[in-house]
Design an enzyme around this catalytic site. Structure first.
Site, mmCIF file in Angstrom:
data_model
loop_
_atom_site.group_PDB
_atom_site.id
_atom_site.type_symbol
_atom_site.label_atom_id
_atom_site.label_comp_id
_atom_site.label_asym_id
_atom_site.label_seq_id
_atom_site.Cartn_x
_atom_site.Cartn_y
_atom_site.Cartn_z
ATOM 1 N N SER A 1 -2.523 28.494 0.125
ATOM 2 C CA SER A 1 -1.122 28.075 -0.078
ATOM 3 C C SER A 1 -0.495 27.655 1.254
ATOM 4 O O SER A 1 -1.070 27.880 2.313
ATOM 5 C CB SER A 1 -0.318 29.241 -0.645
ATOM 6 O OG SER A 1 -1.130 30.126 -1.347
ATOM 7 N N SER B 1 1.961 24.862 3.773
ATOM 8 C CA SER B 1 2.149 23.438 4.049
ATOM 9 C C SER B 1 0.991 22.797 4.814
ATOM 10 O O SER B 1 0.996 21.589 5.037
ATOM 11 C CB SER B 1 3.459 23.241 4.826
ATOM 12 O OG SER B 1 3.383 23.917 6.063
ATOM 13 N N THR B 2 0.000 23.590 5.233
ATOM 14 C CA THR B 2 -1.158 23.029 5.939
ATOM 15 C C THR B 2 -2.277 22.685 4.946
ATOM 16 O O THR B 2 -3.008 21.698 5.124
ATOM 17 C CB THR B 2 -1.664 24.017 7.002
ATOM 18 O OG1 THR B 2 -0.545 24.459 7.765
ATOM 19 C CG2 THR B 2 -2.666 23.368 7.950
ATOM 20 N N GLY C 1 -4.015 28.699 5.039
ATOM 21 C CA GLY C 1 -3.137 28.714 6.201
ATOM 22 C C GLY C 1 -2.884 30.139 6.659
ATOM 23 O O GLY C 1 -3.433 31.099 6.110
ATOM 24 N N ALA C 2 -2.041 30.285 7.676
ATOM 25 C CA ALA C 2 -1.698 31.620 8.175
ATOM 26 C C ALA C 2 -0.338 31.551 8.851
ATOM 27 O O ALA C 2 0.103 30.485 9.272
ATOM 28 C CB ALA C 2 -2.746 32.097 9.169
ATOM 29 N N ASP C 3 0.303 32.687 8.943
ATOM 30 C CA ASP C 3 1.565 32.756 9.682
ATOM 31 C C ASP C 3 1.309 32.975 11.162
ATOM 32 O O ASP C 3 2.086 32.531 12.003
ATOM 33 C CB ASP C 3 2.445 33.867 9.104
ATOM 34 C CG ASP C 3 2.846 33.551 7.672
ATOM 35 O OD1 ASP C 3 3.366 32.451 7.451
ATOM 36 O OD2 ASP C 3 2.604 34.377 6.786
ATOM 37 N N GLY D 1 3.966 34.865 4.369
ATOM 38 C CA GLY D 1 5.287 34.279 4.574
ATOM 39 C C GLY D 1 5.746 33.533 3.324
ATOM 40 O O GLY D 1 6.927 33.394 3.056
ATOM 41 N N GLU E 1 -4.203 35.300 -2.168
ATOM 42 C CA GLU E 1 -4.912 34.734 -1.008
ATOM 43 C C GLU E 1 -5.990 35.691 -0.514
ATOM 44 O O GLU E 1 -7.092 35.273 -0.158
ATOM 45 C CB GLU E 1 -3.922 34.442 0.119
ATOM 46 C CG GLU E 1 -3.001 33.275 -0.190
ATOM 47 C CD GLU E 1 -1.880 33.074 0.820
ATOM 48 O OE1 GLU E 1 -1.201 32.057 0.736
ATOM 49 O OE2 GLU E 1 -1.681 33.956 1.686
HETATM 50 C C1 ABF Z 1 0.075 30.723 3.290
HETATM 51 O O1 ABF Z 1 1.103 29.877 3.686
HETATM 52 C C2 ABF Z 1 0.452 31.988 3.816
HETATM 53 O O2 ABF Z 1 -0.158 33.147 3.644
HETATM 54 C C3 ABF Z 1 1.268 31.777 4.979
HETATM 55 O O3 ABF Z 1 2.358 32.588 4.717
HETATM 56 C C4 ABF Z 1 1.651 30.365 4.884
HETATM 57 C C5 ABF Z 1 1.291 29.467 5.995
HETATM 58 O O4 ABF Z 1 1.928 28.304 5.715
HETATM 59 P P1 ABF Z 1 1.966 26.998 6.557
HETATM 60 O O5 ABF Z 1 0.627 26.390 6.466
HETATM 61 O O6 ABF Z 1 3.042 26.268 5.855
HETATM 62 O O7 ABF Z 1 2.361 27.392 7.945
HETATM 63 O O8 ABF Z 1 -1.145 30.305 3.703
#
Ligand code: ABF
Length: 252
Positions: free
Chosen positions: A47, A49-50, A104-106, A118, A125
């Protein structure tokens, strides 16, 4: 004629991306190019935006390769992404072992431990990270840190059953040492944020020295009755890719 929007960006769309979006895209492309192998059939899609850039790269590999693959989402957003990209949608019920998961990751520390959640999706996940033979993180340069909690100050996301939230909050603020732990509220304080699993989310900030040993605090939080999952992923990722402002990619 109406042309359906494509996940694959045109050069003019790419040119308009901000530096941060470009760095997310660089990381995602490099991770897919390096780790998604021809023999991979079952692929977890995370999940945030990446991850759409991960899907962009996968879609650009063409329908021939992709028709032999099935994609498992971590939540509503990634399910929509898979469906709208015309990729085969699967479920972890059917595929409890995945070849690879991209997410993705915070924040990611020097040992590849990370904070996730986040976006309140960290339970699913973590299921797909654990179910995958290979788990790969993709992010922009802001997420690349020595120790967790450096830039991501809102705290460790904790999914909790609604019945137990006040008790868990009290435990966190007391014996677990997070006096500023809060229940995450929806925009305009319309009510608590509710996860895809109908649970609440608590954000619990911890002191820097606590975050230097994320496994220990993760285990302590997870032992609290009512906690469903903790947004600390320890010793799970095989590699993390960070796009940088100068167009390079850092791999940890
Ligand atoms: C998910 O999206 C999450 O666990 C993390 O909170 C968030 C990272 O999002 P982005 O890619 O938008 O920074 O992967």
């Amino acid at each position: 004629t109406i042309v359906p929007p494509s996940i694959v960006l045109t050069p003019s769309q790419v040119a308009k991306l901000s530096v941060i979006e470009k760095s997310k895209r660089l990381a995602a492309f490099a991770a897919v190019d390096e780790h998604l192998l021809g023999e991979h059939r079952v692929i977890g899609i995370g999940s945030g935006s990446t991850v759409p850039y991960v899907v962009e790269r996968i879609v650009s590999q063409g329908p021939e390769l992709n028709k032999a693959r099935v994609f498992i989402p971590t939540g509503f957003q990634s399910k929509e992404l898979i469906v709208s990209s015309h990729l085969n949608l699967g479920d972890v019920d059917q595929y409890p072992t995945l070849d690879i998961t991209f997410d993705g990751a915070d924040e990611v520390d020097r040992d590849l431990n990370c904070i996730k959640g986040g976006g309140a999706c960290h339970l699913r996940e973590k299921v797909l990270a654990e179910a995958a033979k290979t788990f790969i993180l993709v992010a922009d340069y802001r997420k690349n840190v020595e120790f967790l909690g450096t830039n991501f100050s809102q705290g460790v996301p904790i999914e909790v059953v609604p019945f137990a939230y006040a008790k868990v909050l009290q435990n966190l603020r007391g014996t677990l040492g997070s006096p500023n732990a809060v229940l995450r509220m929806a925009k305009m304080k319309a009510g608590p944020v509710v996860s895809d699993n109908a649970n609440f989310i608590i954000d619990a900030p911890f002191a820097t020295d606590v975050m230097k040993d994320p496994y220990t605090i993760m285990a302590r939080i997870k032992m609290l009755t009512g906690v469903v999952e903790v947004g600390l992923f320890c010793h799970m990722a095989k590699a993390a890719y960070f796009g940088n402002e100068d167009g390079s990619v850092t791999v940890k």
